[in-house]
Write a protein that holds these residues in place. Sequence first.
Motif, mmCIF file in Angstrom:
data_model
loop_
_atom_site.group_PDB
_atom_site.id
_atom_site.type_symbol
_atom_site.label_atom_id
_atom_site.label_comp_id
_atom_site.label_asym_id
_atom_site.label_seq_id
_atom_site.Cartn_x
_atom_site.Cartn_y
_atom_site.Cartn_z
ATOM 1 N N ASP A 1 0.821 -1.208 0.000
ATOM 2 C CA ASP A 1 0.000 0.000 0.000
ATOM 3 C C ASP A 1 0.858 1.263 0.000
ATOM 4 O OD1 ASP A 1 -2.177 -1.615 -0.007
ATOM 5 O OD2 ASP A 1 -2.643 -1.387 2.131
ATOM 6 N N LEU A 2 1.950 1.241 0.755
ATOM 7 C CA LEU A 2 2.840 2.401 0.760
ATOM 8 C C LEU A 2 3.519 2.592 -0.599
ATOM 9 C CD1 LEU A 2 4.540 2.119 4.262
ATOM 10 C CD2 LEU A 2 2.913 3.859 3.521
ATOM 11 N N HIS A 3 3.933 1.461 -1.202
ATOM 12 C CA HIS A 3 4.653 1.558 -2.466
ATOM 13 C C HIS A 3 3.743 2.012 -3.597
ATOM 14 C CE1 HIS A 3 6.463 0.063 -6.221
ATOM 15 N NE2 HIS A 3 7.623 0.346 -5.633
ATOM 16 N N ASP A 4 2.524 1.440 -3.629
ATOM 17 C CA ASP A 4 1.621 1.754 -4.741
ATOM 18 C C ASP A 4 0.800 3.010 -4.508
ATOM 19 O OD1 ASP A 4 2.546 -0.574 -5.830
ATOM 20 O OD2 ASP A 4 0.833 -1.784 -5.214
ATOM 21 N N GLY A 5 0.702 3.455 -3.264
ATOM 22 C CA GLY A 5 -0.147 4.594 -2.970
ATOM 23 C C GLY A 5 0.612 5.842 -2.614
ATOM 24 N N ALA A 6 0.846 6.020 -1.298
ATOM 25 C CA ALA A 6 1.430 7.269 -0.820
ATOM 26 C C ALA A 6 2.821 7.511 -1.387
ATOM 27 C CB ALA A 6 1.482 7.250 0.718
ATOM 28 N N GLN A 7 3.643 6.467 -1.486
ATOM 29 C CA GLN A 7 4.997 6.664 -1.998
ATOM 30 C C GLN A 7 4.970 7.135 -3.452
ATOM 31 O OE1 GLN A 7 7.544 3.268 -1.514
ATOM 32 N NE2 GLN A 7 9.103 4.049 -2.914
ATOM 33 N N ALA A 8 4.130 6.540 -4.277
ATOM 34 C CA ALA A 8 4.056 6.947 -5.677
ATOM 35 C C ALA A 8 3.571 8.385 -5.808
ATOM 36 C CB ALA A 8 3.122 6.005 -6.435
ATOM 37 N N ARG A 9 2.604 8.771 -4.973
ATOM 38 C CA ARG A 9 2.114 10.145 -5.049
ATOM 39 C C ARG A 9 3.175 11.139 -4.582
ATOM 40 N NH1 ARG A 9 -3.101 10.379 -6.300
ATOM 41 N NH2 ARG A 9 -4.384 8.499 -5.995
ATOM 42 N N LEU A 10 3.919 10.803 -3.539
ATOM 43 C CA LEU A 10 4.957 11.706 -3.065
ATOM 44 C C LEU A 10 6.083 11.842 -4.086
ATOM 45 C CD1 LEU A 10 5.132 10.679 0.709
ATOM 46 C CD2 LEU A 10 4.115 12.730 -0.290
ATOM 47 N N VAL A 11 6.411 10.764 -4.786
ATOM 48 C CA VAL A 11 7.411 10.859 -5.858
ATOM 49 C C VAL A 11 6.916 11.786 -6.962
ATOM 50 C CG1 VAL A 11 8.573 9.559 -7.678
ATOM 51 C CG2 VAL A 11 8.474 8.633 -5.363
ATOM 52 N N ALA A 12 5.615 11.657 -7.301
ATOM 53 C CA ALA A 12 5.047 12.542 -8.322
ATOM 54 C C ALA A 12 5.081 13.994 -7.867
ATOM 55 C CB ALA A 12 3.622 12.109 -8.636
ATOM 56 N N VAL A 13 4.798 14.221 -6.578
ATOM 57 C CA VAL A 13 4.861 15.590 -6.053
ATOM 58 C C VAL A 13 6.284 16.136 -6.168
ATOM 59 C CG1 VAL A 13 4.686 16.946 -3.938
ATOM 60 C CG2 VAL A 13 2.878 15.327 -4.534
ATOM 61 N N SER A 14 7.267 15.298 -5.835
ATOM 62 C CA SER A 14 8.660 15.748 -5.924
ATOM 63 C C SER A 14 9.023 16.132 -7.359
ATOM 64 C CB SER A 14 9.589 14.644 -5.419
ATOM 65 O OG SER A 14 10.944 15.009 -5.561
ATOM 66 N N LEU A 15 8.587 15.341 -8.330
ATOM 67 C CA LEU A 15 8.874 15.669 -9.730
ATOM 68 C C LEU A 15 8.174 16.950 -10.154
ATOM 69 C CD1 LEU A 15 8.644 12.098 -11.309
ATOM 70 C CD2 LEU A 15 10.714 13.404 -10.777
ATOM 71 N N ARG A 16 6.936 17.140 -9.732
ATOM 72 C CA ARG A 16 6.208 18.350 -10.110
ATOM 73 C C ARG A 16 6.844 19.593 -9.485
ATOM 74 N NH1 ARG A 16 2.411 14.414 -10.588
ATOM 75 N NH2 ARG A 16 0.844 14.689 -12.237
ATOM 76 N N LEU A 17 7.254 19.481 -8.223
ATOM 77 C CA LEU A 17 7.901 20.626 -7.596
ATOM 78 C C LEU A 17 9.237 20.949 -8.263
ATOM 79 C CD1 LEU A 17 7.175 19.976 -3.818
ATOM 80 C CD2 LEU A 17 6.072 21.616 -5.344
ATOM 81 N N GLY A 18 9.917 19.904 -8.756
ATOM 82 C CA GLY A 18 11.135 20.165 -9.511
ATOM 83 C C GLY A 18 10.851 20.891 -10.813
ATOM 84 N N ALA A 19 9.732 20.590 -11.437
ATOM 85 C CA ALA A 19 9.367 21.284 -12.674
ATOM 86 C C ALA A 19 8.926 22.708 -12.411
ATOM 87 C CB ALA A 19 8.260 20.518 -13.394
ATOM 88 N N VAL B 1 0.725 23.458 -11.823
ATOM 89 C CA VAL B 1 1.539 22.330 -11.353
ATOM 90 C C VAL B 1 1.542 22.275 -9.830
ATOM 91 C CG1 VAL B 1 3.857 21.367 -11.308
ATOM 92 C CG2 VAL B 1 2.953 22.299 -13.436
ATOM 93 N N VAL B 2 1.652 23.454 -9.187
ATOM 94 C CA VAL B 2 1.634 23.503 -7.714
ATOM 95 C C VAL B 2 0.287 23.021 -7.180
ATOM 96 C CG1 VAL B 2 1.707 25.034 -5.715
ATOM 97 C CG2 VAL B 2 3.387 25.278 -7.547
ATOM 98 N N ALA B 3 -0.811 23.427 -7.821
ATOM 99 C CA ALA B 3 -2.145 22.978 -7.379
ATOM 100 C C ALA B 3 -2.284 21.465 -7.523
ATOM 101 C CB ALA B 3 -3.220 23.705 -8.180
ATOM 102 N N ASP B 4 -1.767 20.942 -8.641
ATOM 103 C CA ASP B 4 -1.799 19.499 -8.846
ATOM 104 C C ASP B 4 -0.978 18.788 -7.782
ATOM 105 O OD1 ASP B 4 -2.371 17.086 -9.969
ATOM 106 O OD2 ASP B 4 -0.828 17.212 -11.518
ATOM 107 N N ALA B 5 0.193 19.338 -7.461
ATOM 108 C CA ALA B 5 1.036 18.734 -6.421
ATOM 109 C C ALA B 5 0.336 18.776 -5.069
ATOM 110 C CB ALA B 5 2.378 19.453 -6.361
ATOM 111 N N GLN B 6 -0.344 19.868 -4.776
ATOM 112 C CA GLN B 6 -1.066 19.978 -3.515
ATOM 113 C C GLN B 6 -2.183 18.928 -3.418
ATOM 114 O OE1 GLN B 6 -2.874 23.791 -2.902
ATOM 115 N NE2 GLN B 6 -3.311 23.402 -0.727
#
Length: 447
Positions: free
Chosen positions: A256-274, A289-294
């Motif tokens: 659940d951590l790998h497929d859920g929260a971890q994947a979303r946090l990785v996506a947030v990190s990539l969006r914040l980098g963009a 992009v910030v709204a999507d990350a939020q």
Amino acid sequence: MTSPTSQTSSTSPTAPSAPRPRAVQALRTAARALGRCAVLTALVPVGVGLCVTYLASFVLWGCLGIFPLFPLATRMLRAAAGAARWASGHWSQVPVPVPYQPRPALERTLHGWFWTGHDYHRNRRFAALALTLRWMWTDPATWRDALWAISDPLVGGAIAATPVLLAAAGLYGLGQPLVPYDLPLGGWPAVLLGPVLVAGGLALSRSALHLHGRWTRSVLGPTERTRLARRVEQLTEIRLDATEAQAAELRRIERDLHDGAQARLVAVSLRLGAVAALIDRDPEHAKKVVADAQENVTQALQELRDLVRGIHPPVLAERGLADGVRALALDVPLKVDVRAELRGRAEAPVESAVYFAVSEALTNAVKHGEARHAAVELTHAAGLLRAEVTDDGRGGADPDRGSGLRGIQRRLAVFDGTLTVTSPPGGPTRLIMELPCALSSPRTSSS
């Protein structure tokens, strides 16, 4: 609505007749017990014949080497002992556990020989017969069955026959002719003593039936050594089940951590980098992009809350089992009535086990039973925490076929708890979960 005066006047005439139903019920119970004692007495000749057959099979095997009759006679004896245990539990209200050791499996070596625990055999049928003989011969319960077959016609038969003979003698006396000159010498005392003997037989029937059950348990019940060996096996199985359940729970959490929260946090990190590259060049797109990350962070937090709730619900930790089950009932897509009579809090692991067991039972009621209404009752008495879940589904629940019910059994067995399932086809389904525990004083939250 009637007035208090009318209620008093309507109940006062019927007060003297109140004891009558209890007397009738007691008479019916005594007559039923006397009939069961009569059945046990009538089966004494069957027990004698079974004893003779078993002793003959033992002599034929020991003296002449004719062994096929011994396993057949042993199986007949075990069937009769099983019937005696059933009668003791259902008639005498004295349950007798089955003491037999499990039959060992037939092992085959790499060279094709079969190992019976004593020697090797090439032929599978002969090896299976040798294994069966050794299993029966080395099981202490076999010889306790033999002792019961020899002694029960004398001891058990005498216990069951005492009230029957008294009642039969009384009925014989009551059946004597009432004309004085037709009465044989000594007939009048029999007529006078008839009601006394019948009443004595009825009065002794329940005690005799209970004593017969205790006698059966003393001979056919498991010994202390057998109980300890079975307890060790049960604890070993519980430990293995608990280890497997813990490993499965850890794998679920990791997945659940790998497929859920971890994947979303990785996506947030990539969006914040963009965002760093877009904030000067395209501010409007950076805001999106910030709204999507939020939004992803919010969903990740919700998934983490759900994961924590699946491990140990906060309402269960803060407010206890009763309120935890009430909150659980609100999330189930059917009407659930919750009644709780708990004067304290159980230990946290026990509350968690009961909570998730009730959750699994309600899930099964919705998913498999197609129920529309359910009821949950939580009580504590005599050192037992009892949770009863009833639903109006289609029934047919069987722990041997359902992984959910087996999961409940394993969860409760860790705490020496039991699960009783009553689910006839067509419903209703009733699950009774009992765990030995003590309740402490109610805890209150700091808030």
